[in-house]
Design a protein around this motif. Structure first.
Motif, PDB file in Angstrom:
ATOM      1  N   TRP A  69       0.881  -1.175   0.000  1.00 16.27           N
ATOM      2  CA  TRP A  69       0.000   0.000   0.000  1.00 16.27           C
ATOM      3  C   TRP A  69       0.909   1.213   0.000  1.00 16.27           C
ATOM      4  CZ3 TRP A  69      -5.258  -1.435   0.634  1.00 16.27           C
ATOM      5  CH2 TRP A  69      -5.458  -2.764   1.003  1.00 16.27           C
ATOM      6  N   ALA A  70       0.812   2.078  -1.020  1.00 13.46           N
ATOM      7  CA  ALA A  70       1.782   3.169  -1.123  1.00 13.46           C
ATOM      8  C   ALA A  70       1.185   4.419  -1.757  1.00 13.46           C
ATOM      9  CB  ALA A  70       2.978   2.718  -1.951  1.00 13.46           C
ATOM     10  N   VAL A  71       1.709   5.557  -1.319  1.00 17.19           N
ATOM     11  CA  VAL A  71       1.377   6.848  -1.908  1.00 17.19           C
ATOM     12  C   VAL A  71       2.696   7.558  -2.184  1.00 17.19           C
ATOM     13  CG1 VAL A  71       0.248   9.080  -1.577  1.00 17.19           C
ATOM     14  CG2 VAL A  71      -0.816   7.001  -0.680  1.00 17.19           C
ATOM     15  N   SER A  72       2.838   8.069  -3.400  1.00 17.07           N
ATOM     16  CA  SER A  72       4.032   8.805  -3.806  1.00 17.07           C
ATOM     17  C   SER A  72       3.605  10.159  -4.366  1.00 17.07           C
ATOM     18  CB  SER A  72       4.788   8.043  -4.893  1.00 17.07           C
ATOM     19  OG  SER A  72       5.095   6.735  -4.472  1.00 17.07           O
ATOM     20  N   HIS A  73       4.513  11.123  -4.291  1.00 15.66           N
ATOM     21  CA  HIS A  73       4.187  12.445  -4.826  1.00 15.66           C
ATOM     22  C   HIS A  73       5.441  13.201  -5.218  1.00 15.66           C
ATOM     23  CE1 HIS A  73       5.292  14.519  -1.041  1.00 15.66           C
ATOM     24  NE2 HIS A  73       4.822  13.410  -0.481  1.00 15.66           N
ATOM     25  N   VAL A  74       5.237  14.119  -6.160  1.00 13.77           N
ATOM     26  CA  VAL A  74       6.307  14.968  -6.680  1.00 13.77           C
ATOM     27  C   VAL A  74       5.761  16.386  -6.780  1.00 13.77           C
ATOM     28  CG1 VAL A  74       7.696  15.487  -8.726  1.00 13.77           C
ATOM     29  CG2 VAL A  74       7.378  13.133  -8.031  1.00 13.77           C
ATOM     30  N   LEU A  75       6.533  17.363  -6.334  1.00 11.19           N
ATOM     31  CA  LEU A  75       6.172  18.767  -6.497  1.00 11.19           C
ATOM     32  C   LEU A  75       6.878  19.305  -7.737  1.00 11.19           C
ATOM     33  CD1 LEU A  75       4.748  21.322  -5.469  1.00 11.19           C
ATOM     34  CD2 LEU A  75       6.806  21.807  -4.131  1.00 11.19           C
ATOM     35  N   LEU A  76       6.070  19.837  -8.671  1.00 10.49           N
ATOM     36  CA  LEU A  76       6.601  20.414  -9.903  1.00 10.49           C
ATOM     37  C   LEU A  76       6.492  21.924  -9.833  1.00 10.49           C
ATOM     38  CD1 LEU A  76       4.747  18.029 -12.371  1.00 10.49           C
ATOM     39  CD2 LEU A  76       7.097  17.807 -11.522  1.00 10.49           C
ATOM     40  N   GLY A  77       7.515  22.624 -10.269  1.00 10.27           N
ATOM     41  CA  GLY A  77       7.505  24.084 -10.240  1.00 10.27           C
ATOM     42  C   GLY A  77       6.569  24.704 -11.264  1.00 10.27           C
ATOM     43  N   GLN A  78       6.315  24.001 -12.355  1.00  6.69           N
ATOM     44  CA  GLN A  78       5.488  24.532 -13.445  1.00  6.69           C
ATOM     45  C   GLN A  78       4.197  23.721 -13.559  1.00  6.69           C
ATOM     46  OE1 GLN A  78       6.421  27.327 -15.009  1.00  6.69           O
ATOM     47  NE2 GLN A  78       8.234  27.299 -13.703  1.00  6.69           N
ATOM     48  N   PRO A  79       3.056  24.315 -13.253  1.00  3.34           N
ATOM     49  CA  PRO A  79       1.794  23.578 -13.335  1.00  3.34           C
ATOM     50  C   PRO A  79       1.531  22.944 -14.707  1.00  3.34           C
ATOM     51  CG  PRO A  79       1.461  25.615 -12.146  1.00  3.34           C
ATOM     52  CD  PRO A  79       2.855  25.661 -12.708  1.00  3.34           C
ATOM     53  N   GLN A  80       1.995  23.565 -15.769  1.00  8.91           N
ATOM     54  CA  GLN A  80       1.759  23.014 -17.099  1.00  8.91           C
ATOM     55  C   GLN A  80       2.493  21.694 -17.324  1.00  8.91           C
ATOM     56  OE1 GLN A  80       3.228  25.974 -16.530  1.00  8.91           O
ATOM     57  NE2 GLN A  80       5.050  26.227 -17.787  1.00  8.91           N
ATOM     58  N   ASP A  81       3.444  21.335 -16.445  1.00  8.70           N
ATOM     59  CA  ASP A  81       4.175  20.069 -16.572  1.00  8.70           C
ATOM     60  C   ASP A  81       3.371  18.875 -16.038  1.00  8.70           C
ATOM     61  OD1 ASP A  81       6.358  21.345 -17.690  1.00  8.70           O
ATOM     62  OD2 ASP A  81       7.440  21.505 -15.779  1.00  8.70           O
ATOM     63  N   ALA A  82       2.318  19.122 -15.264  1.00  8.77           N
ATOM     64  CA  ALA A  82       1.583  18.034 -14.607  1.00  8.77           C
ATOM     65  C   ALA A  82       1.055  16.978 -15.573  1.00  8.77           C
ATOM     66  CB  ALA A  82       0.454  18.594 -13.747  1.00  8.77           C
ATOM     67  N   PRO A  83       0.374  17.334 -16.667  1.00  9.39           N
ATOM     68  CA  PRO A  83      -0.142  16.283 -17.552  1.00  9.39           C
ATOM     69  C   PRO A  83       0.955  15.374 -18.115  1.00  9.39           C
ATOM     70  CG  PRO A  83      -1.226  18.361 -18.036  1.00  9.39           C
ATOM     71  CD  PRO A  83      -0.093  18.671 -17.079  1.00  9.39           C
ATOM     72  N   ALA A  84       2.051  15.965 -18.559  1.00  7.66           N
ATOM     73  CA  ALA A  84       3.132  15.160 -19.134  1.00  7.66           C
ATOM     74  C   ALA A  84       3.792  14.278 -18.082  1.00  7.66           C
ATOM     75  CB  ALA A  84       4.168  16.064 -19.800  1.00  7.66           C
ATOM     76  N   VAL A  85       3.994  14.803 -16.876  1.00  6.43           N
ATOM     77  CA  VAL A  85       4.619  14.014 -15.816  1.00  6.43           C
ATOM     78  C   VAL A  85       3.707  12.855 -15.403  1.00  6.43           C
ATOM     79  CG1 VAL A  85       5.383  14.065 -13.406  1.00  6.43           C
ATOM     80  CG2 VAL A  85       6.155  15.829 -15.003  1.00  6.43           C
ATOM     81  N   LEU A  86       2.407  13.112 -15.266  1.00  7.41           N
ATOM     82  CA  LEU A  86       1.473  12.029 -14.939  1.00  7.41           C
ATOM     83  C   LEU A  86       1.501  10.945 -16.017  1.00  7.41           C
ATOM     84  CD1 LEU A  86      -1.557  14.031 -13.522  1.00  7.41           C
ATOM     85  CD2 LEU A  86      -0.168  12.371 -12.275  1.00  7.41           C
ATOM     86  N   GLU A  87       1.536  11.361 -17.271  1.00  9.64           N
ATOM     87  CA  GLU A  87       1.581  10.403 -18.370  1.00  9.64           C
ATOM     88  C   GLU A  87       2.864   9.572 -18.333  1.00  9.64           C
ATOM     89  OE1 GLU A  87       1.641  11.081 -23.039  1.00  9.64           O
ATOM     90  OE2 GLU A  87      -0.217  11.812 -22.091  1.00  9.64           O
ATOM     91  N   ARG A  88       3.989  10.233 -18.084  1.00  7.87           N
ATOM     92  CA  ARG A  88       5.265   9.500 -18.016  1.00  7.87           C
ATOM     93  C   ARG A  88       5.294   8.562 -16.812  1.00  7.87           C
ATOM     94  NH1 ARG A  88       7.431  14.823 -19.659  1.00  7.87           N
ATOM     95  NH2 ARG A  88       7.905  14.634 -21.866  1.00  7.87           N
ATOM     96  N   TRP A  89       4.696   8.987 -15.701  1.00  7.66           N
ATOM     97  CA  TRP A  89       4.627   8.152 -14.503  1.00  7.66           C
ATOM     98  C   TRP A  89       3.799   6.901 -14.810  1.00  7.66           C
ATOM     99  CZ3 TRP A  89       3.593  10.923  -9.212  1.00  7.66           C
ATOM    100  CH2 TRP A  89       3.956  10.088  -8.152  1.00  7.66           C
ATOM    101  N   GLN A  90       2.706   7.076 -15.527  1.00  2.74           N
ATOM    102  CA  GLN A  90       1.866   5.939 -15.896  1.00  2.74           C
ATOM    103  C   GLN A  90       2.619   4.979 -16.813  1.00  2.74           C
ATOM    104  OE1 GLN A  90      -1.433   8.236 -17.375  1.00  2.74           O
ATOM    105  NE2 GLN A  90      -2.017   8.858 -15.308  1.00  2.74           N
ATOM    106  N   ARG A  91       3.353   5.527 -17.772  1.00  2.00           N
ATOM    107  CA  ARG A  91       4.152   4.666 -18.657  1.00  2.00           C
ATOM    108  C   ARG A  91       5.256   3.944 -17.895  1.00  2.00           C
ATOM    109  NH1 ARG A  91       5.998   8.327 -23.064  1.00  2.00           N
ATOM    110  NH2 ARG A  91       4.573   9.901 -22.372  1.00  2.00           N
ATOM    111  N   ALA A  92       5.854   4.612 -16.907  1.00  2.00           N
ATOM    112  CA  ALA A  92       6.895   3.978 -16.103  1.00  2.00           C
ATOM    113  C   ALA A  92       6.326   2.775 -15.334  1.00  2.00           C
ATOM    114  CB  ALA A  92       7.516   4.986 -15.145  1.00  2.00           C
ATOM    115  N   LEU A  93       5.134   2.938 -14.764  1.00  2.00           N
ATOM    116  CA  LEU A  93       4.511   1.817 -14.059  1.00  2.00           C
ATOM    117  C   LEU A  93       4.130   0.718 -15.035  1.00  2.00           C
ATOM    118  CD1 LEU A  93       3.516   0.519 -11.457  1.00  2.00           C
ATOM    119  CD2 LEU A  93       1.325   1.703 -11.807  1.00  2.00           C
ATOM    120  N   GLN A  94       3.626   1.098 -16.175  1.00  2.00           N
ATOM    121  CA  GLN A  94       3.267   0.131 -17.205  1.00  2.00           C
ATOM    122  C   GLN A  94       4.489  -0.725 -17.571  1.00  2.00           C
ATOM    123  OE1 GLN A  94       1.636   2.117 -20.630  1.00  2.00           O
ATOM    124  NE2 GLN A  94       1.593   0.284 -21.870  1.00  2.00           N
ATOM    125  N   LYS A  95       5.641  -0.074 -17.729  1.00  2.00           N
ATOM    126  CA  LYS A  95       6.876  -0.797 -18.057  1.00  2.00           C
ATOM    127  C   LYS A  95       7.312  -1.670 -16.880  1.00  2.00           C
ATOM    128  CE  LYS A  95      11.586  -0.063 -19.659  1.00  2.00           C
ATOM    129  NZ  LYS A  95      12.614   0.916 -20.007  1.00  2.00           N
TER     130      LYS A  95
END
Length: 179
Positions: A69-95
């Motif tokens: 059971w886990a929760v992870s988080h990252v603080l990004l300085g630029q709000p516009q980066d959130a969609p791309a980071v979430l997508e890359r995080w999802q691909r990382a888990l998929q891999k």
């Protein structure tokens, strides 16, 4: 029939409250989130780079009832980066779960106080761990604006072979509270 339904309901509730799952509320020290975990959590931080530069990824989690059971988080300085980071995080888990490149999309997931983004979603993926054993990942991704940027989250239950009991999963998910 009615007594059978009552007995089944009682069994489900007991499974969520079993001694293997000793639920506790945990307020994250480095993020405005409170979580419910079924065991005493460990914490770790490591640097990741998902296209927005190297940032510290904070994790809190534990193992109970055969699942992680886990929760992870990252603080990004630029709000516009959130969609791309979430997508890359999802691909990382998929891999990590050794899934094929094309898998069914998840469902939208909106937590109270969170951002409504197409990448904020919930999924249940059947995959394999590093040893090749079957695992089920039940995951929620979400994001929230903060004064210093945007924080993106991943909340996951990783279980061997089959999903955790719905009552236990629901306790974990309902315990995700942005502050």
């Amino acid at each position: 029939m009615r007594s059978l339904v009552c007995a089944f309901t009682a069994l489900v509730l007991l499974a969520a409250c079993s001694p293997a799952l000793n639920w506790r509320t945990v307020a994250l020290a480095d993020a405005p989130l409170t979580v419910m975990l079924p065991c005493k959590p460990d914490q770790a931080v490591r640097d990741v780079d998902w296209g927005a530069g190297r940032v510290p990824l904070s994790m809190v989690g534990c193992e109970a009832g055969g699942a992680t059971w886990a929760v992870s988080h990252v603080l990004l300085g630029q709000p516009q980066d959130a969609p791309a980071v979430l997508e890359r995080w999802q691909r990382a888990l998929q891999k990590q779960l050794q899934l094929p490149a094309t898998i069914p999309a998840g469902e939208p997931y909106l937590i109270k106080g969170g951002l409504e983004l197409p990448q904020a979603m919930k999924v249940e993926w059947d995959g394999r761990n590093a040893k090749g054993d079957a695992v089920v990942a039940d995951v929620r991704w979400f994001a929230r604006l903060e004064s210093s940027g945007v924080r993106v989250y991943q909340a996951m239950v990783l279980s061997p072979g089959q999903p955790v009991a719905a009552a236990a999963r629901d306790t974990f998910v309902q315990g995700l509270q942005l502050r």
